[in-house]
Design an enzyme around this catalytic site. Structure first.
Site, short mmCIF file in Angstrom:
data_model
loop_
_atom_site.label_atom_id
_atom_site.label_comp_id
_atom_site.label_asym_id
_atom_site.label_seq_id
_atom_site.Cartn_x
_atom_site.Cartn_y
_atom_site.Cartn_z
CE1 TYR A 32 1.33 15.61 -1.18
CE2 TYR A 32 1.37 16.96 0.80
CZ TYR A 32 0.76 15.99 0.02
OH TYR A 32 -0.39 15.40 0.46
CE LYS A 145 2.80 14.12 2.64
NZ LYS A 145 1.36 14.06 2.80
CD GLU A 177 -4.33 6.71 2.31
OE1 GLU A 177 -3.56 6.99 3.23
OE2 GLU A 177 -4.01 6.78 1.12
CG LEU A 201 1.40 8.75 2.64
CD1 LEU A 201 2.32 8.76 1.42
CD2 LEU A 201 1.11 10.17 3.09
N1 PMP Z 1 -2.82 9.45 3.89
C1 PMP Z 1 -2.90 10.48 3.02
C2 PMP Z 1 -3.52 10.26 1.69
C3 PMP Z 1 -2.39 11.74 3.39
O1 PMP Z 1 -2.45 12.77 2.53
C4 PMP Z 1 -1.85 11.91 4.69
C5 PMP Z 1 -1.36 13.25 5.15
N2 PMP Z 1 -0.31 13.71 4.42
C6 PMP Z 1 -1.78 10.80 5.54
C7 PMP Z 1 -2.28 9.58 5.11
C8 PMP Z 1 -1.17 10.92 6.92
O2 PMP Z 1 0.22 11.02 6.82
P1 PMP Z 1 1.08 11.76 7.94
O3 PMP Z 1 0.72 11.15 9.24
O4 PMP Z 1 2.47 11.51 7.54
O5 PMP Z 1 0.69 13.22 7.86
#
Ligand code: PMP
Length: 282
Positions: A32, A145, A177, A201
């Protein structure tokens, strides 16, 4: 009522039919994206769409559109629902097939999406939030993701029940994270964050922050740091599409710095705001 996206069409929610055999339900077999909308403009859409295609590729789902066609679809979707400040959610699953683990020989991927109006979290961006350490029990492909978010969900619930905004996940001593965010510490003017490998991610907001650090001449070290180092940081930040550059002012009951958002955090927030107000349709 807002329309929803289903395989390239904008339809009414009540007209959506999803099979009980959809592998998204049975295995979390899909991926997603969430893209932010500011003033009717998609923010960093290209980066999100690239990551959507990359994640799909990593689990061998073929998205049946070119990136350009998909980009236009998302753009039209936001327009048709008149979203000014909000977000687009979109997912693709491997499709419906009789339940067995291996890939079905015949299944058509299913894309669904929705839009939502949501304001920027101004109050929290000003005050900062608190977070707590929780062991990272997720799998070893956090770069994808994936719709499989149980490890993230369980940690977020634990943090939430104890009154924290986010969990700071760690594998042993190493901070990785957040449940739905990336984590950064700032010490003596240098920003530290976990390298973009299989354990995190690679957030799109993270990439923007690293670019802003370069512009602002804030040195960056993409290297893992420990829980102990985290507690000793002068400033701490989490970031995501929905939470932007969010100050973390305490970890558990331990204050970070003075317990208020720090100077470099504020600089990064200001620079980030300048980016989102560029207002270029993308
Ligand atoms: N890490 C994880 C596990 C996440 O779910 C997200 C948010 N989708 C992020 C980092 C941050 O990613 P982004 O800045 O692309 O929203």
């Amino acid at each position: 009522m807002d329309l929803i996206l289903h395989n390239g069409e904008f339809i009414r929610e009540e007209d959506l039919v999803i099979s009980r055999e959809d592998r998204g339900y049975q295995f979390g077999d899909g991926i997603y994206e969430v893209i932010r909308v500011y003033d009717g403009n998609l923010f960093t859409a290209k980066e999100h769409i690239d990551r959507f295609y990359d994640s799909a590729d990593k689990i061998k789902i073929v998205i049946p559109y070119t990136k350009d066609v998909f980009h236009k679809m998302i753009y039209d979707f936001v327009e048709v629902n008149n979203i000014e400040t909000g977000q687009v959610y979109v997912q693709i699953t491997r499709g419906a097939a009789e339940r067995q683990h291996q890939f079905p020989t015949q299944a058509t991927p299913v894309i669904i999406g929705n839009t939502k109006s949501v304001e920027r979290p101004i109050a929290s961006l000003n005050s900062g939030v608190t977070a707590k350490f929780i062991e990272d029990i997720r799998w070893l492909r956090c770069d994808i993701k994936s719709l499989n978010l149980l490890g993230n969900v369980l940690a977020k619930q634990e943090a939430y029940e104890e009154g924290f905004f986010e969990a700071i996940l760690h594998r042993g001593e190493t901070v990785t994270e957040g449940c739905s965010s990336n984590m950064y510490g700032i010490k003596n003017g240098t920003l530290y964050t976990h390298p973009a490998n299989n354990l995190i991610l690679n957030g799109i907001t993270r990439r923007v922050i690293l670019e802003l650090c370069e512009e602002l001449e804030i040195p960056v070290e993409e290297r893992p740091f420990t829980k102990t180092e985290a507690l000793e940081m002068d400033e701490f930040i989490m970031s995501s599409t929905t939470t932007e550059v969010m100050p973390v002012v305490a970890i558990g009951d331990h204050k970070i710095g003075q317990g208020v958002p720090g100077e470099l955090t504020r600089k990064l927030q200001t620079a980030f705001e300048a980016r989102i107000q560029v207002g270029v349709k993308s």
